[in-house]
Motif scaffolding. Sequence first.
Motif, mmCIF file in Angstrom:
data_model
loop_
_atom_site.group_PDB
_atom_site.id
_atom_site.type_symbol
_atom_site.label_atom_id
_atom_site.label_comp_id
_atom_site.label_asym_id
_atom_site.label_seq_id
_atom_site.Cartn_x
_atom_site.Cartn_y
_atom_site.Cartn_z
ATOM 1 N N UNK E 126 -6.025 12.554 -14.479
ATOM 2 C CA UNK E 126 -6.435 11.169 -14.722
ATOM 3 C C UNK E 126 -7.621 11.083 -15.683
ATOM 4 N N UNK E 127 -8.558 12.019 -15.557
ATOM 5 C CA UNK E 127 -9.684 11.993 -16.488
ATOM 6 C C UNK E 127 -9.179 12.117 -17.924
ATOM 7 N N UNK E 128 -8.191 12.972 -18.096
ATOM 8 C CA UNK E 128 -7.653 13.166 -19.436
ATOM 9 C C UNK E 128 -7.001 11.878 -19.933
ATOM 10 N N UNK E 129 -6.245 11.269 -19.042
ATOM 11 C CA UNK E 129 -5.597 10.013 -19.437
ATOM 12 C C UNK E 129 -6.624 8.926 -19.738
ATOM 13 N N UNK E 130 -7.682 8.907 -18.928
ATOM 14 C CA UNK E 130 -8.723 7.913 -19.172
ATOM 15 C C UNK E 130 -9.392 8.152 -20.517
ATOM 16 N N UNK E 131 -9.673 9.410 -20.805
ATOM 17 C CA UNK E 131 -10.258 9.735 -22.097
ATOM 18 C C UNK E 131 -9.390 9.206 -23.228
ATOM 19 N N UNK E 132 -8.107 9.435 -23.081
ATOM 20 C CA UNK E 132 -7.196 9.008 -24.143
ATOM 21 C C UNK E 132 -7.206 7.497 -24.285
ATOM 22 N N UNK E 133 -7.121 6.833 -23.138
ATOM 23 C CA UNK E 133 -7.084 5.379 -23.175
ATOM 24 C C UNK E 133 -8.383 4.811 -23.771
ATOM 25 N N UNK E 134 -9.493 5.373 -23.337
ATOM 26 C CA UNK E 134 -10.774 4.885 -23.825
ATOM 27 C C UNK E 134 -10.904 5.120 -25.332
ATOM 28 N N UNK E 135 -10.457 6.279 -25.769
ATOM 29 C CA UNK E 135 -10.535 6.570 -27.197
ATOM 30 C C UNK E 135 -9.685 5.585 -27.998
ATOM 31 N N UNK E 136 -8.519 5.246 -27.450
ATOM 32 C CA UNK E 136 -7.658 4.265 -28.119
ATOM 33 C C UNK E 136 -8.423 2.973 -28.369
ATOM 34 N N UNK E 137 -9.097 2.513 -27.284
ATOM 35 C CA UNK E 137 -9.845 1.270 -27.401
ATOM 36 C C UNK E 137 -10.988 1.405 -28.391
ATOM 37 N N UNK E 138 -11.677 2.532 -28.327
ATOM 38 C CA UNK E 138 -12.801 2.727 -29.237
ATOM 39 C C UNK E 138 -12.334 2.720 -30.683
ATOM 40 N N UNK E 139 -11.146 3.266 -30.895
ATOM 41 C CA UNK E 139 -10.622 3.268 -32.258
ATOM 42 C C UNK E 139 -10.428 1.853 -32.776
ATOM 43 N N UNK E 140 -9.955 0.983 -31.893
ATOM 44 C CA UNK E 140 -9.747 -0.400 -32.296
ATOM 45 C C UNK E 140 -11.033 -0.979 -32.864
ATOM 46 N N UNK E 143 -15.217 2.712 -33.118
ATOM 47 C CA UNK E 143 -16.339 3.375 -32.458
ATOM 48 C C UNK E 143 -15.991 4.806 -32.068
ATOM 49 N N UNK E 144 -14.812 5.263 -32.484
ATOM 50 C CA UNK E 144 -14.355 6.556 -31.977
ATOM 51 C C UNK E 144 -15.267 7.701 -32.407
ATOM 52 N N UNK E 145 -15.882 7.539 -33.581
ATOM 53 C CA UNK E 145 -16.735 8.647 -34.027
ATOM 54 C C UNK E 145 -18.035 8.727 -33.233
ATOM 55 N N UNK E 146 -18.422 7.600 -32.669
ATOM 56 C CA UNK E 146 -19.673 7.588 -31.914
ATOM 57 C C UNK E 146 -19.447 7.808 -30.422
ATOM 58 N N UNK E 147 -18.242 8.239 -30.042
ATOM 59 C CA UNK E 147 -17.900 8.314 -28.617
ATOM 60 C C UNK E 147 -18.920 9.109 -27.809
ATOM 61 N N UNK E 148 -19.504 10.128 -28.416
ATOM 62 C CA UNK E 148 -20.425 10.985 -27.671
ATOM 63 C C UNK E 148 -21.862 10.494 -27.662
ATOM 64 N N UNK E 197 -9.626 -11.026 -34.086
ATOM 65 C CA UNK E 197 -8.246 -11.457 -34.362
ATOM 66 C C UNK E 197 -7.248 -10.352 -34.023
ATOM 67 N N UNK E 198 -7.607 -9.151 -34.417
ATOM 68 C CA UNK E 198 -6.744 -8.011 -34.178
ATOM 69 C C UNK E 198 -6.507 -7.803 -32.676
ATOM 70 N N UNK E 199 -7.587 -7.912 -31.918
ATOM 71 C CA UNK E 199 -7.476 -7.740 -30.465
ATOM 72 C C UNK E 199 -6.530 -8.786 -29.884
#
Lengths: 293, 354, 236, 384, 254
Positions: E126-140, E143-148, E197-199
């Motif tokens: 689940x942690x892995x899935x959450x990471x993936x999901x969160x990264x998806x949102x951050x990409x929108x 913010x994906x580069x600043x995730x850390x 708008x995209x969201x």
Amino acid sequence: MSFISYLLNGISLGSVYAIIALGYTMVYGIAKMLNFAHGDVIMVGSYVAFVAINNMGLPIPISILLSVIVCTVLGVVIEGIAYRPLRHASKLAVLITAIGVSYFLQNMALLIFGANTKSFTSVVQVKPLSLAGGQLNISGETIVTILACVVIMIGLMAFIKYSKAGHAMLAVSEDDGAARLMGINVNRTISLTFAIGSALAAIAGVLLCSAYPSLTPYTGSMPGIKAFVAAVFGGIGSIPGAFIGGILLGIIEILARAYISSQLSDAIVFSVLIIVLVVRPTGLMGKEIQEKV
Amino acid sequence: MKKMSKTARNSLITYGIVILAYVGCEIWMRFGNMSSLMEGLLVPLCVYAILAVSLNLTVGILGELSLGHAGFMCVGAFASATFTKCMEQAIPIPTVRFIIAVLIGVICAGICGILVGIPVLRLRGDYLAIVTLAFGEIIKNLVNAIYLGLDSKGFHFSMKSMLELNMEADGMVVINGAQGITGAPSDSNFTLGIIMLLITLFIVLNLINSRTGRAIMAIRDNRIAAESIGINITKYKIMAFSISAAMAGAAGVLYAHNLTTLTALPKNFGYNMSITILVFVVLGGIGSIRGSMISAVILTMLPEMLRSLDEYRMLIYAIVLIAAMILTWSPKAIELRERYSPMKLLRRKEKEVQ
Amino acid sequence: MAMLEIKDLSVYYGVIQALKGISFEVNEGEVIALIGANGAGKTTTLHTVSGLIAPKSGSVIFEGQDITKTPAHKIVSMGMAHVPEGRRVFASLSVLQNLRLGAYTRNDKEEIEESLRKVYKRFPRLEERKNQPAGTLSGGEQQMLAMGRALMSNPRIILMDEPSMGLSPILVNEIFDIIKEVSAGGTTVLLVEQNAKKALSIADRGYVLETGRIVLEGKAQELLNNKSVQSAYLGE
Amino acid sequence: GSSDSAATDSTTDAADDAAAAESGDAAAAEGSTLKIGGIGPTTGSAAIYGNAVMNAAQMAVDEINAAGGINGMQIEFQFEDDENDAERSINAYNTLKDWGMQMLMGTVTSTPCTQVAVEAEADNMFMLTPSGSAVESIAPANAFRVCFSDPNQGMASAQYIGEHDLATKVAVIYDSSSVYSSGIYQTFAAEAANQGIEIVAEGAFTADSNTDFSVQLQQAKEAGAELVFLPIYYTEASIILTQADGMGYDPIFFGCDGLDGILGVENFDTSLAEGVMLLTPFAADADDEATQTFVAAYQEQFGDTPNQFAADAYDAIYIIKAAAEQAGITADMSVSDMCEAMKVAMTEITVDGLTGAGITWSADGEPTKEPRAVQIMDGVYTAM
Amino acid sequence: MPMLEVKNLGISFGGLRAVDDFNLSIEKGELYGLIGPNGAGKTTVFNMLTGVYKPTDGKILLDGEDVTGKKTIELNKEGIARTFQNIRLFSDLSVLDNVKVALHNQKEFTYSALTGILRLPRFYRLEKEMDERAMELLEVFGLDKEAGYKASNLPYGKQRELEIARAMATNPKLLLLDEPAAGMNPNETQSLMNTIRFVRDKFNMTILLIEHDMKLVSGICERLTVLNFGQVLANGDTEEVLKDPKVITAYLGE
Ligand SMILES: Nc1ncnc2c1ncn2[C@@H]1O[C@H](COP(=O)(O)OP(=O)(O)OP(=O)(O)O)[C@@H](O)[C@H]1O
Ligand SMILES: Nc1ncnc2c1ncn2[C@@H]1O[C@H](COP(=O)(O)OP(=O)(O)OP(=O)(O)O)[C@@H](O)[C@H]1O
Ligand SMILES: [Mg+2]
Ligand SMILES: [Mg+2]
């Protein structure tokens, strides 16, 4: 009759708590820190008065004055050395520093004055008040302590409300950065707060030891904690709250001891505190500041 | 993904330090000449390390100031010592007895944590600190007033005095008010202490780096925002608080079983002790589990190492506290450290979490 | 001689250098706009000028006097007021108490009352709410309070940090009108704004700050017409 | 003298050889030392007791050393702080062990003493506590004490009050958070019934509420107690006396050895203590020579009047000396051997000390001595 | 049926009637604006919609269901998520964790504290899935580069966007944005408009936003309600409302 007499005893104990609590609440209200060393400043004040009266043979008023002066200076010095560098650090760091100062003062006193108990001569020369044909006695110490308490409370409230320095204190307690932009000297304001708080501690110490005349390096510590509880009970930061909290705490403690259990009186006092805080999360007089969302 | 392995590595380093310390001490004890003082300190060091780690969960992770941690320790100590004293004959194997004692201590302290937590965690900031302080004092006061006896008719209990227990002549006084519990076997040892420390670390570190831990830290950072994303504040606060309490109970068990005489004095279970534990946490770095463990060890040893200074010892301890706080926290010191630290370049990376 | 002279100012937060040697000046009676993206160092500049943070090097000269090392509270009594970013009103104090604190450095009772009347006239909303704790005011109301409070010290120069942030269009206009008024009344204004267009439209001169350096300066009108300013800060 | 000179002595001097044969291996002992450790609180709220013990013991040690030591051995004495805490007392004990302690004079307070006794038992180290008065404090066979045990004092007090018909209605004010105080109280209460004494009021207090005793006194007064029994230390007692005076309550106050020292409280109004009775083995005002010399020396050296803790400690060192001489202890004996020898010797010796004349010990470690009842009259202890 | 329907909502603070007889109706997928002078009560409306304040009168219907008076957590579970006027991030957590923590109540990512402590396989999955999901949102939100990064180390504008990403992670039906463009310069505002708008388009989200930046409001809001002194001054299509003389005098000026 015995109830009234217990009540009087409670007020008498409570007035000592109250006078200590006033100093606590003052420093907390403005500098926003739990000054755990406050109780030990009280102890220092008592020792100074003791030495002045008994070893130096000074008259009582001068001894008290000396004690007030020494404590005021001590308070300002402590603030300057130990607390000021941590003005913007985590609250916990300041708390630990205050504890360090408390240990320091206790052990310093232990080195200087030794562990032996000293019996404090009461500085109060007011005659005890005898009521109901001698069945009820109010000691001079109680009368003086309560009077001192009320005077100090009113004085402090007026000071904060009407004086410029008082306004500065309020501003500093809210936001010291913004206070500086108003032209307020934050360091001086906080020093002043500690000066006042410590002067009160000296008076509290002298009165504490007049009422309960045994002086050791640890004299201030438990009354300090109790007074701290009293301040919270009344709503920490609130000046009338400290007074009411102190008196109530004294009464509860004595009545619990008299009617429930003398072994468990502390447990009862602290339980009442918890119940009060659960019902009124900011104490009796503390105002709840809602965070605007 | 990279981050996962980073926190995992961090945890492993922490476990590694503990295990290395253990192995080192064992070797030193067997083949070297470890001083009696050091040998005697090993179990207490585990006790204080566990306490520091557990309090860090409340103070560092949950972000609430607790000044009553010693109260939970006291509950664990007395509950388990009572058990051990009663069961000394019935369960002859010390380790088995000890494990059951730990469970009892943990459960009792944990329940106290929940009971205190429910009403109290609504309070904010310093008010919470006071109430926990009050709780600790209540426990200490109550324990001092408990009289418990055991004879052929079963348990006798009183809150007034031993005489009121009305026991048979051959009965055993288990808890004798302020005189506490005496003569219980000391079942703990360094190995058990280390195992308990490792379990504590395991629980805390894993909790922090999980869904639950994130929720708890979110509450710490911004309660209103945490609520707005659907986090049940009360539930997680109580969870963190009671786990922390339960682990303090475990430390209490270890403490009690390292001694043969257990009394509740201001010194060992009063607010003084709570504050000592808090000092470990703050000095070790609020929220840093490894740091609080290490600072617990150093600060417990410090006064012992300073013994030759006699009456100046506590004075120096006080000065060390003040100086340490100023050096770690004052903006000036931080600036100096940052500017002249050889780690300057590394520190830049601190912008990234962990 | 300029009223306020900033010379080669460098400021660090720990190891992060926020200002990399900026110099500019503000003449008496001017409105100066300081514009730049988020994190460019605008707030840092104002903080350094008003003494809230100490620079690593460089100097701040106010009316011929070097105030680089002067503490903030003294600078206020020299005639400089600062409306901080994020308003920083004293939340549990009433509106009136806040305003009175603004006049902390003054002792002339009558004139303080006069200033208070002026502030109330400018911001009638504040008078309506004078006994409400400032923390419960809406964002815009708090901004008005912060400005009112600064004006209470009767400053010769006023530093404003994004005064229009979070205000309704009508109030934004109003705030800019007030700034103009304040300036017309003889007070020098150093204005930091995200709303570069508005700021430049009332300013005499402007400076553009980018990652701790001044990259552009000039007459406000020139900046408004500058292509790169237009694309970077005016959204055109 | 170095070991060199000791060696030459034993080979060349015939007279010395003869002497050596007489008192064991004195030659080997000559110039060697006996390391005695002490433990007690020198910081924290019980520091008064620890400091008194440390000072008086050091005084005794210095005297003995000046007079030639024990069996020719000089005593080295080191005192460690335990802050009146069981866990710290283990550390103190271990520190002393690392130092090379061969016998222990301690610990001062009961709970740490109980703990250290167990540690010492494991090492089979001889220990003599001056003042650890709880029953358990000397439970192991290697532990002895100088003072009375708590039950002993409680019992003796009740008996004394009963036998002398001091009062039938008695109130007790005791520290329920103190091992010492509650220990005495328990046996006192049990024995009171046998003596026809009625306990009409019992007021407990705790270390956290030891400044105000108005309620306890009021209750005693209202219950008509003629005597108030104070099995507590003099610090609290001084406040109790002041408060009783303030409320016009004037019963007989009767205390135990903890009350000794009350006249020494700096600046205490001793007139308040007029008439106070106490059972104590030691009175600083006693007029026997030993006491007077001791008190004078102590005062000269440390600036204040010794209390019974000091006296117990002073005695303890001399008791160790007596037993060690009886047992023929030499410095090269192992700790365990010393302990065995001392255990036997302790039951054989009779010591005249400051805290009692003709004290003897039973194998369980308890001393046998007569408690002395004194009353404070005209500011001095007067034997009754 | 409207996604959100608010009927006669009102609240008082002491003597102050902050919001009075407030009505609002938003359809699914709409981008709706709430504007009005400072202190009009806009944030207060948000606070009532999210259970921070309990309304003294009126009703809130979400998807036809009465949710009036529910607590914040419940309302979030019902599908209302928000951002704050004054940014409220979990400042000591990483950007990624700020989003992950908001996945807290999603059924598919839920595991017990015990699972976490014992590190059962479910935890890792689940942690892995959450990471993936969160990264998806951050990409929108780019913010994906600043995730850390620690959230508090993000520049201001990005912090605002992270708040939106975090709100999105609770998988809401209705997203409330309180002055999302405050403190942004025109360029940043422009990119924020595109993101909003995209969201809306990508997740078919219903969005209600408070904003003082008229460019943003007129640029993306389809309908508006104008609040003044706690009461509705006007509502309807954006263009019409902005032309309304009452709105101009009370709010827009000129
Ligand atoms: N207290 C601080 N500690 C560390 N870094 C800081 C601090 N305050 C500001 N900074 C950093 O200094 C730089 C300049 O910040 P400053 O607040 O001056 O920018 P600004 O131009 O006012 O931006 P904004 O438009 O967001 O207000 C930024 O990179 C910021 O992250
Ligand atoms: N908790 C509170 N106690 C008292 N008054 C409050 C409280 N919360 C809000 N108010 C008052 O309610 C009114 C509406 O405030 P609100 O924050 O909703 O305004 P707003 O429309 O969001 O304004 P802005 O655009 O400036 O943010 C204000 O006058 C404010 O002072
Ligand atoms: Mg800024
Ligand atoms: Mg708003």
